[in-house]
Scaffold this motif. Structure first.
Motif, PDB file in Angstrom:
ATOM      1  N   VAL A   1       4.566   7.629   1.524  1.00 49.58           N
ATOM      2  CA  VAL A   1       3.237   8.254   1.432  1.00 49.58           C
ATOM      3  C   VAL A   1       3.140   9.460   2.369  1.00 49.58           C
ATOM      4  O   VAL A   1       2.575  10.496   2.021  1.00 49.58           O
ATOM      5  CB  VAL A   1       2.153   7.195   1.774  1.00 49.58           C
ATOM      6  CG1 VAL A   1       0.807   7.839   1.993  1.00 49.58           C
ATOM      7  CG2 VAL A   1       2.078   6.141   0.668  1.00 49.58           C
TER       8      VAL A   1
ATOM      9  N   THR B   1       0.815  -1.220   0.000  1.00 45.98           N
ATOM     10  CA  THR B   1       0.000   0.000   0.000  1.00 45.98           C
ATOM     11  C   THR B   1       0.848   1.269   0.000  1.00 45.98           C
ATOM     12  O   THR B   1       0.321   2.368  -0.081  1.00 45.98           O
ATOM     13  CB  THR B   1      -0.889   0.027   1.261  1.00 45.98           C
ATOM     14  OG1 THR B   1      -0.021  -0.202   2.384  1.00 45.98           O
ATOM     15  CG2 THR B   1      -1.958  -1.031   1.215  1.00 45.98           C
TER      16      THR B   1
ATOM     17  N   THR C   1       9.218  -2.226   2.625  1.00 50.90           N
ATOM     18  CA  THR C   1       8.934  -1.859   4.017  1.00 50.90           C
ATOM     19  C   THR C   1      10.192  -1.259   4.649  1.00 50.90           C
ATOM     20  O   THR C   1      11.295  -1.403   4.115  1.00 50.90           O
ATOM     21  CB  THR C   1       8.536  -3.103   4.847  1.00 50.90           C
ATOM     22  OG1 THR C   1       9.625  -4.039   4.812  1.00 50.90           O
ATOM     23  CG2 THR C   1       7.286  -3.758   4.321  1.00 50.90           C
TER      24      THR C   1
ATOM     25  N   SER D   1       0.131  -3.885   6.547  1.00 55.10           N
ATOM     26  CA  SER D   1      -0.214  -4.023   7.965  1.00 55.10           C
ATOM     27  C   SER D   1      -1.698  -4.383   8.110  1.00 55.10           C
ATOM     28  O   SER D   1      -2.472  -4.275   7.147  1.00 55.10           O
ATOM     29  CB  SER D   1       0.060  -2.708   8.701  1.00 55.10           C
ATOM     30  OG  SER D   1      -0.961  -1.784   8.393  1.00 55.10           O
TER      31      SER D   1
ATOM     32  N   SER E   1       8.495  12.380  -1.868  1.00 55.67           N
ATOM     33  CA  SER E   1       7.983  11.004  -1.957  1.00 55.67           C
ATOM     34  C   SER E   1       9.064   9.982  -1.629  1.00 55.67           C
ATOM     35  O   SER E   1       8.750   8.807  -1.422  1.00 55.67           O
ATOM     36  CB  SER E   1       7.390  10.727  -3.336  1.00 55.67           C
ATOM     37  OG  SER E   1       8.329  11.066  -4.335  1.00 55.67           O
TER      38      SER E   1
ATOM     39  N   ARG F   1      -3.852  -2.634   9.340  1.00 54.18           N
ATOM     40  CA  ARG F   1      -4.646  -1.438   9.011  1.00 54.18           C
ATOM     41  C   ARG F   1      -5.170  -1.486   7.576  1.00 54.18           C
ATOM     42  O   ARG F   1      -6.208  -0.931   7.266  1.00 54.18           O
ATOM     43  CB  ARG F   1      -3.783  -0.166   9.141  1.00 54.18           C
ATOM     44  CG  ARG F   1      -3.284   0.173  10.500  1.00 54.18           C
ATOM     45  CD  ARG F   1      -2.416   1.448  10.459  1.00 54.18           C
ATOM     46  NE  ARG F   1      -1.147   1.263   9.758  1.00 54.18           N
ATOM     47  CZ  ARG F   1      -0.045   0.756  10.311  1.00 54.18           C
ATOM     48  NH1 ARG F   1      -0.049   0.384  11.568  1.00 54.18           N
ATOM     49  NH2 ARG F   1       1.063   0.621   9.601  1.00 54.18           N
ATOM     50  N   SER F   2      -4.408  -2.110   6.707  1.00 52.88           N
ATOM     51  CA  SER F   2      -4.752  -2.096   5.274  1.00 52.88           C
ATOM     52  C   SER F   2      -5.442  -3.362   4.802  1.00 52.88           C
ATOM     53  O   SER F   2      -5.852  -3.429   3.642  1.00 52.88           O
ATOM     54  CB  SER F   2      -3.480  -1.920   4.439  1.00 52.88           C
ATOM     55  OG  SER F   2      -2.834  -0.738   4.782  1.00 52.88           O
TER      56      SER F   2
ATOM     57  N   ALA G   1       4.249   3.907  -1.148  1.00 53.76           N
ATOM     58  CA  ALA G   1       4.649   4.569  -2.400  1.00 53.76           C
ATOM     59  C   ALA G   1       5.376   3.587  -3.318  1.00 53.76           C
ATOM     60  O   ALA G   1       5.080   3.496  -4.517  1.00 53.76           O
ATOM     61  CB  ALA G   1       5.547   5.768  -2.069  1.00 53.76           C
ATOM     62  N   VAL G   2       6.315   2.826  -2.771  1.00 53.28           N
ATOM     63  CA  VAL G   2       7.095   1.895  -3.596  1.00 53.28           C
ATOM     64  C   VAL G   2       6.257   0.669  -3.952  1.00 53.28           C
ATOM     65  O   VAL G   2       6.261   0.207  -5.098  1.00 53.28           O
ATOM     66  CB  VAL G   2       8.400   1.487  -2.873  1.00 53.28           C
ATOM     67  CG1 VAL G   2       9.147   0.424  -3.658  1.00 53.28           C
ATOM     68  CG2 VAL G   2       9.297   2.715  -2.661  1.00 53.28           C
TER      69      VAL G   2
HETATM   70  N1  LIG Z   1       9.852   6.166  -1.460  1.00 51.33           N
HETATM   71  C1  LIG Z   1      10.966   6.036  -2.167  1.00 51.33           C
HETATM   72  O1  LIG Z   1      11.230   6.814  -3.088  1.00 51.33           O
HETATM   73  C2  LIG Z   1      11.937   4.927  -1.852  1.00 51.33           C
HETATM   74  C3  LIG Z   1      13.014   4.753  -2.716  1.00 51.33           C
HETATM   75  C4  LIG Z   1      13.929   3.727  -2.455  1.00 51.33           C
HETATM   76  C5  LIG Z   1      13.751   2.913  -1.361  1.00 51.33           C
HETATM   77  N2  LIG Z   1      12.705   3.129  -0.528  1.00 51.33           N
HETATM   78  C6  LIG Z   1      12.553   2.209   0.613  1.00 51.33           C
HETATM   79  O2  LIG Z   1      11.429   1.361   0.343  1.00 51.33           O
HETATM   80  C7  LIG Z   1      10.790   1.019   1.572  1.00 51.33           C
HETATM   81  C8  LIG Z   1       9.320   1.442   1.477  1.00 51.33           C
HETATM   82  O3  LIG Z   1       9.247   2.843   1.319  1.00 51.33           O
HETATM   83  P1  LIG Z   1       7.919   3.630   0.927  1.00 51.33           P
HETATM   84  O4  LIG Z   1       8.390   4.980   0.546  1.00 51.33           O
HETATM   85  O5  LIG Z   1       7.073   2.845  -0.021  1.00 51.33           O
HETATM   86  O6  LIG Z   1       7.183   3.706   2.356  1.00 51.33           O
HETATM   87  P2  LIG Z   1       5.631   3.960   2.685  1.00 51.33           P
HETATM   88  O7  LIG Z   1       4.968   4.696   1.593  1.00 51.33           O
HETATM   89  O8  LIG Z   1       5.608   4.539   4.045  1.00 51.33           O
HETATM   90  O9  LIG Z   1       5.015   2.468   2.746  1.00 51.33           O
HETATM   91  C9  LIG Z   1       5.330   1.574   3.798  1.00 51.33           C
HETATM   92  C10 LIG Z   1       4.631   0.249   3.595  1.00 51.33           C
HETATM   93  O10 LIG Z   1       4.968  -0.604   4.706  1.00 51.33           O
HETATM   94  C11 LIG Z   1       3.748  -1.144   5.217  1.00 51.33           C
HETATM   95  N3  LIG Z   1       3.819  -1.420   6.647  1.00 51.33           N
HETATM   96  C12 LIG Z   1       4.044  -0.559   7.678  1.00 51.33           C
HETATM   97  N4  LIG Z   1       3.964  -1.206   8.864  1.00 51.33           N
HETATM   98  C13 LIG Z   1       3.685  -2.492   8.576  1.00 51.33           C
HETATM   99  C14 LIG Z   1       3.475  -3.662   9.363  1.00 51.33           C
HETATM  100  N5  LIG Z   1       3.557  -3.632  10.707  1.00 51.33           N
HETATM  101  N6  LIG Z   1       3.205  -4.838   8.723  1.00 51.33           N
HETATM  102  C15 LIG Z   1       3.132  -4.885   7.395  1.00 51.33           C
HETATM  103  N7  LIG Z   1       3.306  -3.815   6.569  1.00 51.33           N
HETATM  104  C16 LIG Z   1       3.581  -2.634   7.167  1.00 51.33           C
HETATM  105  C17 LIG Z   1       2.726  -0.065   4.966  1.00 51.33           C
HETATM  106  O11 LIG Z   1       1.446  -0.645   5.070  1.00 51.33           O
HETATM  107  P3  LIG Z   1       0.186   0.177   5.687  1.00 51.33           P
HETATM  108  O12 LIG Z   1      -0.296   1.045   4.575  1.00 51.33           O
HETATM  109  O13 LIG Z   1      -0.756  -0.905   6.032  1.00 51.33           O
HETATM  110  O14 LIG Z   1       0.699   0.954   6.856  1.00 51.33           O
HETATM  111  C18 LIG Z   1       3.109   0.354   3.558  1.00 51.33           C
HETATM  112  O15 LIG Z   1       2.585  -0.568   2.632  1.00 51.33           O
HETATM  113  C19 LIG Z   1      11.575   1.725   2.676  1.00 51.33           C
HETATM  114  O16 LIG Z   1      12.554   0.866   3.195  1.00 51.33           O
HETATM  115  C20 LIG Z   1      12.241   2.875   1.940  1.00 51.33           C
HETATM  116  O17 LIG Z   1      13.421   3.323   2.567  1.00 51.33           O
HETATM  117  C21 LIG Z   1      11.789   4.105  -0.750  1.00 51.33           C
END
Ligand SMILES: NC(=O)c1ccc[n+]([C@@H]2O[C@H](COP(=O)([O-])OP(=O)(O)OC[C@H]3O[C@@H](n4cnc5c(N)ncnc54)[C@H](OP(=O)(O)O)[C@@H]3O)[C@@H](O)[C@H]2O)c1
Length: 327
Positions: A159, A9, A69, A34, A155, A36-37, A11-12
């Motif tokens: 999210v 759910t 995650t 999680s 981003s 929640r979703s 951004a990635v």
């Molecule tokens: N954003 C970027 O541009 C980018 C680029 C490179 C690498 N990354 C890395 O990719 C990873 C994800 O980043 P993101 O930006 O996509 O983060 P994000 O938008 O905050 O998404 C986090 C995800 O983790 C899930 N999550 C949180 N707590 C959880 C739990 N207890 N059990 C299961 N799922 C859970 C969330 O689900 P819910 O919606 O249910 O909370 C959501 O699907 C991170 O390690 C980040 O450093 C990000």
């Protein structure tokens, strides 16, 4: 074949789902997030997928997992997946520097994928964009030192980062959830925590991860990471000092013919990379290529590049690795 997206759910995770569909990867897809979703619905290749809560039993019927995650959670669920024989491509930084975990950009070191023991790490987003931009120059001139300033989109913090900028553009006093200060109409010179030298964890990634992927332990990188009020696509100003003498026209040709790069370099006609132009596509745009006139040896030059960090900096790179795995 069954592929799980863990963090589906976010951004990635959402971008991974889109990349699997765009690349027509024929597989059953399981969405995990999680509690929640749980129950949220997303469409994939005309089918409706329902998000399930991530648990220790989520991986029994899965072949590959794409991880999106945070680190602590990745450290918890990846061993569950590996125990069920699942090969994981992970976007967190939890395993990137482990000796038995390949860190891979398919345009640069695809051969490292074969060395995996159940985990392949996707590099830091700013590092991917810089290395794709520089790879041809690295091979031709052998870069020995880099000074990098990054201009990183909100981003990149997921999210919550997007929501913070959207809400603060309407009301600068809106709650701050992703950043320590207001990001709308501002810049924040901090991404990650600082060490005793005043260098942030994000800044160390550029040197540590580039050394690992170029197999070059002597590479030196000085990096400053800045969060900017741009929705999507990281931009980077990069100075390189090389073993060989550099040639700007040749460098332009190398980048124009490079794998994953687009040359946008005609400053007299106002042509240069900008984050709005690289948003929602997979290539890294490179321009403003110029010799460093302060280095009389002629071994240094500067470039500017932009790339979509949710796509090439994360989801696309992970799906490319998956495609190499299932070839
Ligand atoms: N954003 C970027 O541009 C980018 C680029 C490179 C690498 N990354 C890395 O990719 C990873 C994800 O980043 P993101 O930006 O996509 O983060 P994000 O938008 O905050 O998404 C986090 C995800 O983790 C899930 N999550 C949180 N707590 C959880 C739990 N207890 N059990 C299961 N799922 C859970 C969330 O689900 P819910 O919606 O249910 O909370 C959501 O699907 C991170 O390690 C980040 O450093 C990000």
């Amino acid at each position: 074949m069954k592929i799980a997206i863990v963090g589906a759910t976010g951004a990635v995770g959402q971008q991974m789902l889109q990349c699997l569909e765009e690349r027509n990867i024929q597989a059953d897809v399981k969405l995990l997030a999680s509690a929640r979703s749980a129950g949220k619905k997303f469409s994939f290749m005309g089918k409706e997928l329902v998000v399930e809560e991530l648990t220790e039993n989520s991986f029994k019927d899965v072949d590959y997992a794409l991880g999106a995650t945070e680190n602590d959670l990745a450290k918890k669920w990846i061993p569950w997946a590996n125990a069920d024989g699942v090969v994981v491509v992970d976007n967190s930084s939890a395993f990137r520097l482990c000796d038995d975990v390949p860190l891979v950009i398919p345009e640069i070191n695809p051969e490292d994928i074969k060395k995996h023991n159940g985990i392949i790490a996707n590099p830091n987003c700013a590092t991917i964009i810089a290395m794709v931009a520089l790879h041809e120059l690295y091979k031709k001139y052998h870069i020995k030192r880099m000074i990098v300033s990054t201009y990183q989109a909100v981003s990149g913090a997921g999210v919550k980062g997007i929501q913070d900028l959207e809400s603060q553009l309407k009301d600068p006093n809106a709650p701050r959830t992703a950043f320590p200060y207001q990001i709308a109409y501002n810049l924040i010179p901090q991404i990650g925590g600082f060490d005793e030298n005043g260098i942030s964890s994000e800044e160390w990634k550029m040197q540590n991860e580039a050394r690992k992927m170029w197999h070059d332990p002597n590479l030196k990188v000085n990096c400053t990471c800045i969060r900017v009020p741009v929705m999507r696509s990281h931009s980077e100003s990069i100075f390189i000092e090389c073993e060989e003498e550099v040639n700007v026209e040749e460098a332009r040709q190398l980048i124009a013919n490079g794998n994953g790069t687009v040359l946008k370099d005609d400053p007299q006609n106002k042509i240069y990379p900008m984050p709005l132009d690289t948003t929602d596509q997979d290539l890294v745009f490179v321009g403003r290529i110029r010799k460093d006139l302060t280095d009389e040896t002629g071994h240094s030059m500067a470039i500017w590049c932009c790339g979509d960090q949710i796509r090439k900096g994360a989801a696309t790179n992970a799906v490319q690795i998956l495609q190499e795995l299932i070839k």
